[in-house]
Design an enzyme around this catalytic site. Structure first.
Site, PDB file in Angstrom:
ATOM      1  N   HIS A 106     -37.003  20.402 -21.313  1.00 63.40           N
ATOM      2  CA  HIS A 106     -36.293  21.407 -20.519  1.00 63.40           C
ATOM      3  C   HIS A 106     -35.379  20.693 -19.508  1.00 63.40           C
ATOM      4  O   HIS A 106     -35.848  19.824 -18.764  1.00 63.40           O
ATOM      5  CB  HIS A 106     -37.286  22.306 -19.762  1.00 63.40           C
ATOM      6  CG  HIS A 106     -36.625  23.441 -19.038  1.00 63.40           C
ATOM      7  ND1 HIS A 106     -36.212  24.585 -19.673  1.00 63.40           N
ATOM      8  CD2 HIS A 106     -36.300  23.593 -17.726  1.00 63.40           C
ATOM      9  CE1 HIS A 106     -35.664  25.408 -18.789  1.00 63.40           C
ATOM     10  NE2 HIS A 106     -35.700  24.822 -17.593  1.00 63.40           N
ATOM     11  N   ASP A 142     -41.497  28.567 -19.918  1.00 62.83           N
ATOM     12  CA  ASP A 142     -41.325  27.275 -19.243  1.00 62.83           C
ATOM     13  C   ASP A 142     -42.358  27.087 -18.126  1.00 62.83           C
ATOM     14  O   ASP A 142     -42.046  26.537 -17.064  1.00 62.83           O
ATOM     15  CB  ASP A 142     -39.907  27.141 -18.663  1.00 62.83           C
ATOM     16  CG  ASP A 142     -38.836  27.325 -19.726  1.00 62.83           C
ATOM     17  OD1 ASP A 142     -39.096  26.981 -20.887  1.00 62.83           O
ATOM     18  OD2 ASP A 142     -37.741  27.806 -19.384  1.00 62.83           O
ATOM     19  N   ILE A 573       5.373  -5.809   0.069  1.00 58.51           N
ATOM     20  CA  ILE A 573       6.240  -6.830  -0.528  1.00 58.51           C
ATOM     21  C   ILE A 573       7.485  -7.063   0.319  1.00 58.51           C
ATOM     22  O   ILE A 573       7.925  -6.183   1.068  1.00 58.51           O
ATOM     23  CB  ILE A 573       6.625  -6.443  -1.976  1.00 58.51           C
ATOM     24  CG1 ILE A 573       7.270  -5.063  -2.035  1.00 58.51           C
ATOM     25  CG2 ILE A 573       5.419  -6.500  -2.877  1.00 58.51           C
ATOM     26  CD1 ILE A 573       7.716  -4.657  -3.409  1.00 58.51           C
ATOM     27  N   ALA A 601       9.882  -3.388   0.799  1.00 61.51           N
ATOM     28  CA  ALA A 601      10.596  -3.592   2.052  1.00 61.51           C
ATOM     29  C   ALA A 601      11.560  -2.430   2.275  1.00 61.51           C
ATOM     30  O   ALA A 601      12.181  -1.930   1.326  1.00 61.51           O
ATOM     31  CB  ALA A 601      11.366  -4.908   2.005  1.00 61.51           C
ATOM     32  N   LEU A 634       4.653   1.090  10.363  1.00 63.78           N
ATOM     33  CA  LEU A 634       3.986   2.380  10.166  1.00 63.78           C
ATOM     34  C   LEU A 634       3.193   2.397   8.861  1.00 63.78           C
ATOM     35  O   LEU A 634       1.976   2.582   8.856  1.00 63.78           O
ATOM     36  CB  LEU A 634       5.033   3.501  10.172  1.00 63.78           C
ATOM     37  CG  LEU A 634       4.510   4.927  10.367  1.00 63.78           C
ATOM     38  CD1 LEU A 634       3.950   5.097  11.767  1.00 63.78           C
ATOM     39  CD2 LEU A 634       5.641   5.938  10.132  1.00 63.78           C
ATOM     40  N   CYS A 709      11.067 -18.122  -0.487  1.00 63.28           N
ATOM     41  CA  CYS A 709       9.905 -18.515   0.315  1.00 63.28           C
ATOM     42  C   CYS A 709       9.578 -19.986   0.182  1.00 63.28           C
ATOM     43  O   CYS A 709       9.030 -20.586   1.105  1.00 63.28           O
ATOM     44  CB  CYS A 709       8.699 -17.656  -0.050  1.00 63.28           C
ATOM     45  SG  CYS A 709       8.371 -17.578  -1.812  1.00 63.28           S
ATOM     46  N   LYS A 759      20.448 -13.301  12.561  1.00 64.03           N
ATOM     47  CA  LYS A 759      19.454 -14.344  12.841  1.00 64.03           C
ATOM     48  C   LYS A 759      19.927 -15.702  12.342  1.00 64.03           C
ATOM     49  O   LYS A 759      19.687 -16.742  12.982  1.00 64.03           O
ATOM     50  CB  LYS A 759      18.118 -13.977  12.198  1.00 64.03           C
ATOM     51  CG  LYS A 759      17.383 -12.855  12.917  1.00 64.03           C
ATOM     52  CD  LYS A 759      16.036 -12.574  12.259  1.00 64.03           C
ATOM     53  CE  LYS A 759      15.303 -11.453  13.001  1.00 64.03           C
ATOM     54  NZ  LYS A 759      13.996 -11.148  12.382  1.00 64.03           N
ATOM     55  N   GLU A 806      11.776 -22.165   9.815  1.00 67.89           N
ATOM     56  CA  GLU A 806      12.578 -21.922   8.616  1.00 67.89           C
ATOM     57  C   GLU A 806      13.727 -20.967   8.932  1.00 67.89           C
ATOM     58  O   GLU A 806      13.603 -20.061   9.770  1.00 67.89           O
ATOM     59  CB  GLU A 806      11.714 -21.356   7.479  1.00 67.89           C
ATOM     60  CG  GLU A 806      11.197 -19.956   7.676  1.00 67.89           C
ATOM     61  CD  GLU A 806      10.468 -19.415   6.444  1.00 67.89           C
ATOM     62  OE1 GLU A 806      10.810 -19.821   5.320  1.00 67.89           O
ATOM     63  OE2 GLU A 806       9.560 -18.579   6.618  1.00 67.89           O
TER      64      GLU A 806
END
Length: 922
Positions: A106, A142, A573, A601, A634, A709, A759, A806
């Site tokens: 059952h 049952d 990324i 990005a 964020l 990089c 920059k 860098e």
């Protein structure tokens, strides 16, 4: 023992087979009569074994056992009756006849849920525990003494089918066999059932399954799942009213927003809302539940998200191979439906006599015919006619979206002798959608500074939606159910689609990132395709191990390890290689079975969104891949903080990497891999091939506009060849063509975005101010766009800013070192907190080996540069990060760490690559 098996169904068949394997003699099988010319599986199996099979339509008349039935039973001499699943009422003359009596299975924990539909009522009442009982039959319903019980947890979204298939069926078979074994050994207990807590509920029928809306959302969900498939919870809805039956309900509504078309439901607390995820319903507590499937009055099953949509799209035109498959499946239908003279496109599976057991059989037959294709039982209910079923089957074989074509609002642009079709919205749960509040931002073409298009700007609530979707896809979706080999097949298909669209992808990279088109075609896109192909091949090779342990003998103990995916992975990324960096991280995650939320990005979102579209075309299930363009502070921050994200992969600055690592630790100790800043030294000895050193030195700095990089951030040139090296470099620099990245003869395109250009100008001004010699370049090129002159500095001393930091641009920094002073130049090269890459040029192999061993960097290039490959591990030392992209270490961490199927490596390796490069682990 001599056993009579009384019952039916696959469950009865399995119990029968296992009892015979245990050595018991099944003297007779009593099952239900054939229906529509089809025999029950239990009877079929017994007939194959030559066991007497009886198919009485009834066992008694007017409350009395039929003498002829009793006589046939008694002639068998059974010592025990086993009733695994029986829908007939068996007279007590049969129940009490054997010397051991009768035992019954059952599917509830008696005394709870006595009577029929016990599984349904377990779910309807919201029981947290379920299970089964095996009891001694008596004259009650049952109520007999208990012999054995086993329990399991009832999951929040369990249905009758899932609970039965996960526990009640497999464990119930084992339980019946165990019960018989206990009886044979004389150890079977008889425990009276307690009356406390006893319940009795009747058979669930369609007329009693109408939904009562005046109750909380959880109670409504329990009612729907408790009636799932049979008989089906229903309500009246719409105008004019029509009867709708709901299936596949869930309370997992995290991240869902009730926005869509209203579905009026009389008596409901609020109208339902048809969304892209399904039908959202509300309880009287104003909480939500989600229904994914609806059955219409005519019996047709549809996706709830398609309720207000028109007829399905036009039928697929089948290829010759697909027509052969269709005929093989038609033959399977014919075998399952023997009473149907000819299976036509209009033949309805269920109206032709198929039952739920036939659904299981059809799914298994299709699996054999279609190279292991995994159908869900729901697929059969969704396409009940043969024609519809073949259309569904072919779409799945092709990898098409089973839920219909995704609506994409493209930005179209004629560029590079082609028309680009670029998605520009967020990609969540397989759909392109606006951001919360319909917020957008401008993505800029660096070649001329013009606006390409408006792109949806993701908000924190969008992250929560995407993560919830990815988590659901991981825990409940098809992605976690398909085999590893099928997962690999989908990734191969994705790589093929990327190859088919490679010119479009490369053009978008040139347009959005300023990448030189020819380089984008070979590297940005070409290596992305190679990466997915490489990791597609790994899918079915991610294996556990068997470990010898002290307790292995004499007790035959065994220790096994399993390699399992971690869950939702957040991928953040950078902007220098938008598609390639996405591919390096995403391919490994998907190969291991994870789901991903990708944050490209903000300045380069377009290839990530085009990639998302291709995942749909490849058949990657919805929710597995999600893409959220937006700000790092964020969206990246929320991914790092989110409690349901289990892994972060980040490429970017060391400063941001440290912040992410801290957030990952504080939030939920999520795994993290970081590929961070670099100041890669390149040492050029006087005994090198100078022509090659100049060529490779140029590439080490100016490759991809210096936005690389592993770019050589500082060149150390031995004093005796320094001046000649500089002369040749300047000569080559002046030959470089700077211009439109889409022109085939352009060597050097614009810098990625305006802030980066500024920059670079500040960086060069600082170098001049500190006393370095500006040999050439150092200025913005006076033309539209963000173009910067390829630049060469000499006389750079160790204390200078440009010697330590860098530029991430086309700026070559050259310093001298004294002839023969190998250890001094090594000390200067290693005097940095970065250790991503490095290089050495020399004809002396002993010197090359010595220098490469001493350089503190993840990769050492020997007489070459920039020669990365998808099979070679890539990652850094020191503040250049930890963890690996590419190669086996992404999937198989070394150093004794247990595998977690995520791109995280904690081992150490320095494999040689044909005397071209060395790659070091951390």
């Amino acid at each position: 023992m001599k056993i009579a098996v009384i019952g039916q169904s696959l469950f009865g068949q399995e119990v029968y087979g296992h009892l015979r394997k245990e050595g018991h003699e099944v003297v007779g099988v009593f099952t239900v009569p054939d229906k529509d010319g089809k025999a029950d599986p239990l009877g079929l199996e017994a007939e194959k074994d030559g066991v007497p099979v009886f198919k009485f339509s009834r066992w008694r008349a007017k409350g009395q056992a039929l003498p002829e039935v009793v006589a046939k039973y008694q002639a068998l001499g059974a010592e025990l009756n086993v009733l695994p699943f029986c829908s007939q009422f068996i007279p007590m003359e049969i129940i009490n006849a054997p010397r051991h009596g009768s035992i019954i299975y059952h599917p509830s924990l008696l005394p709870r849920h006595r009577g029929a539909s016990a599984i349904n009522w377990t779910l309807i009442h919201g029981d947290k525990k379920g299970g089964f009982s095996i009891f001694w039959a008596d004259d009650g319903l049952d109520t007999g003494d208990l012999l054995l019980q086993k329990e399991c947890e009832v999951l929040p979204d369990d249905t009758v089918s899932t609970l039965y298939n996960r526990f009640l069926f497999p464990e119930g078979i084992k339980g019946m066999v165990q019960a018989v074994r206990l009886i044979a050994e004389g150890k079977a207990p008889r425990l009276p059932q307690p009356e406390e807590g006893a319940t009795y509920e009747g058979i669930q029928k369609k007329e009693t399954a109408k939904i009562d809306w005046d109750q909380p959302a959880e109670a409504i969900h329990n009612w729907i799942r408790g009636n799932d498939k049979v008989p089906g919870a229903w309500t009246e809805a719409c105008e004019p009213l029509q009867k709708l039956t709901f299936f596949n309900s869930t309370l997992n509504t995290s991240g869902l927003v009730p926005e869509g078309d209203a579905l009026p439901i009389p008596g409901a607390h609020r109208p339902g809302v048809v969304t892209k995820a399904g039908l959202i319903l509300f309880g009287n507590d104003d909480k939500m539940l989600l229904v994914k499937n609806i059955q219409l009055e005519d019996g047709k099953m549809i996706l709830a998200s398609n309720f207000f949509k028109g007829a399905a799209s036009s039928a697929l035109e089948l290829t010759e191979a697909e027509l052969v498959t269709a005929e093989a499946v038609r033959s399977a239908w014919q075998r399952i439906l023997p009473n149907v003279l000819e299976v036509e496109d209009s033949t309805d599976f269920f109206k032709s006599g198929a039952a739920s057991v036939d659904v299981v059989r059809l799914v298994e037959e299709v699996k054999e015919l279609c190279d292991g294709l995994e159908l869900e039982n729901e697929d059969v209910y969704m396409a009940t006619t043969f024609g519809d079923f073949i259309q569904l089957l072919v779409r799945k074989l092709r990898g098409d979206d089973e839920e219909g074509e995704c609506s994409i609002d493209y930005v179209e642009m004629a560029v590079n002798k082609r028309t680009l079709h670029m998605p520009h919205q967020l990609f969540i749960g397989g759909a392109f959608v606006d951001a919360e509040g319909a917020k957008t931002f401008e993505t800029i073409n660096p070649t001329d500074g013009s606006v390409i298009c408006q792109v949806s700007l993701a908000q924190v609530t969008d992250v929560d939606k995407a993560v919830a979707t990815a988590k659901d896809a991981f825990e409940n979706g098809r992605w976690g159910k398909i085999s590893a080999r099928d997962r690999g097949r989908l990734l191969y298909r994705l790589a093929d689609l990327m190859e088919q669209h490679q010119e479009e992808l490369a053009t978008i990279e040139a347009l959005d990132a300023g990448a030189v088109y020819t380089l984008a075609l070979k590297t940005h896109v070409g290596m992305s395709i190679q990466t997915f192909r490489y990791f597609a091949g790994w899918c079915d090779k991610i294996q556990g191990s068997t470990i010898p342990i002290n307790q292995a003998r004499p007790n035959r103990n065994l220790t096994l390890t399993r390699k399992e995916p971690v869950g939702v992975c957040g991928i953040i990324i950078p902007w220098n290689y938008p598609l390639m960096m996405l591919s390096w991280k995403t391919a490994a995650c998907l190969a291991a079975g994870n789901t991903v939320v990708i944050k490209p990005a903000q300045v380069t979102p377009l290839t990530a969104l085009k990639f998302a579209e291709l995942t749909l075309k490849a058949g990657i299930p919805k929710g597995v891949v999600n893409v959220l363009p937006g700000s790092g502070s964020l969206i990246g921050q929320r991914l790092s903080d989110h409690p349901d994200v289990r892994k972060i992969g980040f490429t970017g600055s060391t400063e941001v990497g440290k912040h992410i690592m801290k957030s990952c630790a504080i939030s939920n100790v999520k795994k993290v891999s970081l590929e961070l800043g670099g100041k890669s030294p390149l040492i050029i000895f006087a005994d090198c091939d100078l022509n090659k050193a100049v060529q490779m030195g140029m590439s080490s700095v100016f490759f991809n506009k210096g936005e690389n990089c592993i770019a050589a951030g500082r060149l150390f040139v031995e004093d005796s060849i320094h001046d000649e090296f500089v002369r040749r470099v300047v000569q080559e620099v002046r030959k470089m063509k700077v211009g439109n990245p889409l022109d085939r003869d352009t060597d050097h395109g614009p810098q990625n975005h305006h802030a980066h250009l500024m920059k670079l100008m500040e960086y060069c001004q600082c170098g001049v101010k500190e006393g370095a010699t500006l040999v050439c370049g150092g200025n913005q090129i006076p033309r539209p766009g963000f173009f910067f002159e390829p630049t060469v500095f000499t006389d750079v001393e160790d204390h200078m800013f440009i010697a330590k930091e860098e530029s991430f641009g086309p700026v070559m920094i050259i310093s001298r070192f004294a002839d023969g002073d190998v250890d001094a130049v090594l000390s200067r090269a290693n005097a940095t907190e970065f250790g991503l890459a490095s290089g050495v040029f020399t004809r002396d192999i002993n010197k090359a080996l010595y220098v490469s061993d001493k350089l503190q960097a993840g990769t050492v290039f020997v007489n070459t540069y920039n020669k990365t490959d998808v099979a070679a591990p890539f990652g850094g030392f020191k503040q250049s990060g930890f963890g690996k992209d590419l190669g086996p270490p992404v999937l198989r961490p070394l150093g004794g760490m247990e595998f977690c199927s995520s791109p995280l490596s904690l081992g150490c390796s320095k494999p040689w690559a044909s005397f071209c490069s060395l790659s070091s682990g951390d």
